[in-house]
Design an enzyme around this catalytic site. Structure first.
Site, PDB file in Angstrom:
ATOM      1  N   SER A   1       0.840  -1.195   0.000  1.00 51.94           N
ATOM      2  CA  SER A   1       0.000   0.000   0.000  1.00 51.94           C
ATOM      3  C   SER A   1       0.885   1.259   0.000  1.00 51.94           C
ATOM      4  O   SER A   1       1.668   1.457  -0.924  1.00 51.94           O
ATOM      5  CB  SER A   1      -0.983  -0.058   1.170  1.00 51.94           C
ATOM      6  OG  SER A   1      -2.067   0.810   0.979  1.00 51.94           O
TER       7      SER A   1
ATOM      8  N   ASP B   1      -9.780  -5.737  -4.000  1.00 56.36           N
ATOM      9  CA  ASP B   1      -8.885  -4.736  -3.422  1.00 56.36           C
ATOM     10  C   ASP B   1      -9.430  -3.319  -3.604  1.00 56.36           C
ATOM     11  O   ASP B   1      -9.964  -2.973  -4.659  1.00 56.36           O
ATOM     12  CB  ASP B   1      -7.541  -4.841  -4.160  1.00 56.36           C
ATOM     13  CG  ASP B   1      -6.338  -4.353  -3.382  1.00 56.36           C
ATOM     14  OD1 ASP B   1      -6.517  -3.475  -2.528  1.00 56.36           O
ATOM     15  OD2 ASP B   1      -5.237  -4.846  -3.660  1.00 56.36           O
TER      16      ASP B   1
ATOM     17  N   HIS C   1      -7.253  -6.235  -0.011  1.00 63.13           N
ATOM     18  CA  HIS C   1      -6.036  -5.415   0.096  1.00 63.13           C
ATOM     19  C   HIS C   1      -4.869  -6.145   0.765  1.00 63.13           C
ATOM     20  O   HIS C   1      -3.778  -5.598   0.835  1.00 63.13           O
ATOM     21  CB  HIS C   1      -6.387  -4.143   0.893  1.00 63.13           C
ATOM     22  CG  HIS C   1      -5.440  -3.003   0.708  1.00 63.13           C
ATOM     23  ND1 HIS C   1      -5.038  -2.544  -0.527  1.00 63.13           N
ATOM     24  CD2 HIS C   1      -4.819  -2.201   1.619  1.00 63.13           C
ATOM     25  CE1 HIS C   1      -4.212  -1.507  -0.373  1.00 63.13           C
ATOM     26  NE2 HIS C   1      -4.059  -1.299   0.920  1.00 63.13           N
TER      27      HIS C   1
END
Length: 300
Positions: free
Chosen positions: A111, A251, A278
């Site tokens: 991320s 996601d 995610h």
């Protein structure tokens, strides 16, 4: 799984200290992997599973808590001007030098960690031999528009609660937090209940959200912090390191969000995990770790 030795220590950084942990041995001869957590403002806990790569293929895996987070120095009084991409790039360089791997290493960022990894890679550091970008945006405007598109698919009463509290500015209200959790359970981590290491990261962020609040904002879809206009799209063609991109079918980093990496990083390989959102490293742990290990093994 074989028990692998770990070593925890602190890196002196500016006037602070950065916690890090090495799983496995830097003397193994295998390409060391540095893992950076997301947020900005999370902790290493929720990406802890990547340490198991050390048992899979014998490579050392280095986790660290970025400054302001987790076991590293907390700085709750620092405002937006302090929390910059440059700060975290400087910290990463300091870590690589401190553990003496700056001439040969791989980097995995999840991320925000992948955004940091991309910022690191476009500078073409000669020691970076492989890059893994996990579930990361290349442009925050795309990220926000996609997050809000996904938000529109939530039950109407959840959407209404979110909007009501955003308009009122009551973002710490339990109802707002509960409504946000509906989004998180769909698009951040679909394992219910959240595994302890994931819950631990969010609990620590609840206790001190300084970095996340300043750089991102209150939630994944309400981005009003200093990163709100960040993009690396136009610089991605500068990346020279072999690159693997991973993301999940559900996601919040949707295909549109990650597409610039596929299109613009030379030779970028993309693996989409069909049963993940995610956090494929949690939701499809074994497959994810084997995928990353297989990629990195080509550069030992």
């Amino acid at each position: 799984m074989t028990e692998i030795a770990t070593n925890e220590a602190y890196l002196p950084f500016r006037d602070y200290r950065t916690w890090y942990r090495i799983t496995g041995s830097l003397e193994s001869g295998k390409l060391p992997l540095v893992v950076a957590h997301g947020g900005p403002g999370c902790t290493h806990d929720y990406v802890d599973s990547f340490k198991d790569i050390a048992a899979l293929d014998g490579r050392p895996v280095i986790h660290y808590d970025q400054i302001g987070n987790g076991n590293s120095t907390r700085l709750p009084d620092r405002g937006p001007d302090f929390w910059t991409v440059g700060l975290f790039l400087e910290e990463l360089d300091a870590l690589l030098t401190h553990i003496r791997i700056q001439h040969r290493y791989a980097f995995l960022g999840q991320s925000w960690g992948g955004m940091l990894g991309a910022e690191h890679a476009v500078r073409r550091p000669p020691g970076l031999k492989a890059l893994v970008i996990a579930n990361s945006p290349a442009n925050m405007h795309t990220w926000v528009s996609e997050a809000n598109r996904l938000r529109m698919e939530l039950p109407k009463e959840v959407q209404d609660t979110l909007l009501k509290h955003e308009l009122a500015g009551s973002l710490s209200d339990p109802d707002y937090i509960a409504a946000s959790r509906v989004f998180y359970d769909r698009h951040v981590c679909r394992v219910v209940p959240w595994p302890p290491e994931v819950a631990r990261t969010f609990a620590i962020m609840d206790e001190d959200n300084t970095v996340y609040r300043n750089m991102n904002g209150p939630t994944e879809f309400h981005v009003i912090g200093t990163m709100k206009d960040w993009t690396i799209e136009e610089r991605l063609d500068r990346i020279e390191a072999p690159t693997l991109l991973i993301s999940g079918k559900y996601d919040e980093a949707t295909p549109l969000v990650v597409k610039p990496y596929v299109d613009r990083v030379p030779g970028c390989e993309w693996v989409l995990f069909e049963n993940s959102s995610h956090m494929p490293h949690v939701e499809e742990k074994q497959l994810c770790l084997e995928t990353v290990s297989g990629f990195l093994s080509r550069y030992d």
